[in-house]
Design an enzyme around this catalytic site. Sequence first.
Site, PDB file in Angstrom:
ATOM      1  CB  CYS A 196      -0.946   0.055   1.298  1.00 62.41           C
ATOM      2  SG  CYS A 196      -2.083   0.965   1.042  1.00 62.41           S
ATOM      3  CG  ASP A 246      -3.368  -0.136  10.171  1.00 64.55           C
ATOM      4  OD1 ASP A 246      -2.501  -0.519  10.700  1.00 64.55           O
ATOM      5  OD2 ASP A 246      -3.663   0.893   9.394  1.00 64.55           O
TER       6      ASP A 246
END
Length: 229
Positions: A15, A139
């Site tokens: 990412c 996360d």
Amino acid sequence: MSLSTFAHRTRIKICGLTREADVDAAVRAGADAVGFVLYVKSSRYVTPERAGELARRLPPFVTPVLLFVNASPEHIERGCEAVPNALLQFHGDESPADCLAAGRPFMRAARIPAGPAGHGFDLLKYASDHSAAQAILLDALVEGYGGGGQSFDWTAFPWSHPLLNASSRLVLSGGLTPANVIDGITCVRPWAVDVSSGVEVSKGIKSPDLMNAFVAAVRAADEHLSRLP
């Protein structure tokens, strides 16, 4: 042992890509998906149009992912127009209805506090509330909505619980690096892993060597798990 004999191949998302060279290197390394951050306050921010330019470099079967944080419907629409085959990732305070309103397949990020506080996060309820998501991305809760290089306590949750379905629905993220991703996969056994800062030389600038090392570590974790009873 060949990959074909593994019980599960952990998918890999890289990412926060901002450059053509990094997109190409991620593909060469073996990424299954690449993420573009469409959150203007991020140091890895790219415009929807820039994301479209980068995504057009991707070969078949490498999925572009557009990361949004509390974005307006108009901004989401711009992103979808620029990258029409993208999977969406909602990483802010979006409600289940907000996520569904986009009308596109999506992942929902769960921002889990680091340390002992993580045990107080009701991940089962969160996964249930966002049952329409294709995946729940795990996360660490950091200022700035991700990319902070911090991990949460991987032992805090019952990964085998049916509401989580770790091996088919969870994406492990938050502070992953080539050095610790084997431990993370062994503990959580997720469908996929997501890395950003752990393969960077500076924010938004990826290292081909670190990306290669990360992918190699994930494959080593899969091989290790395939040998367990």
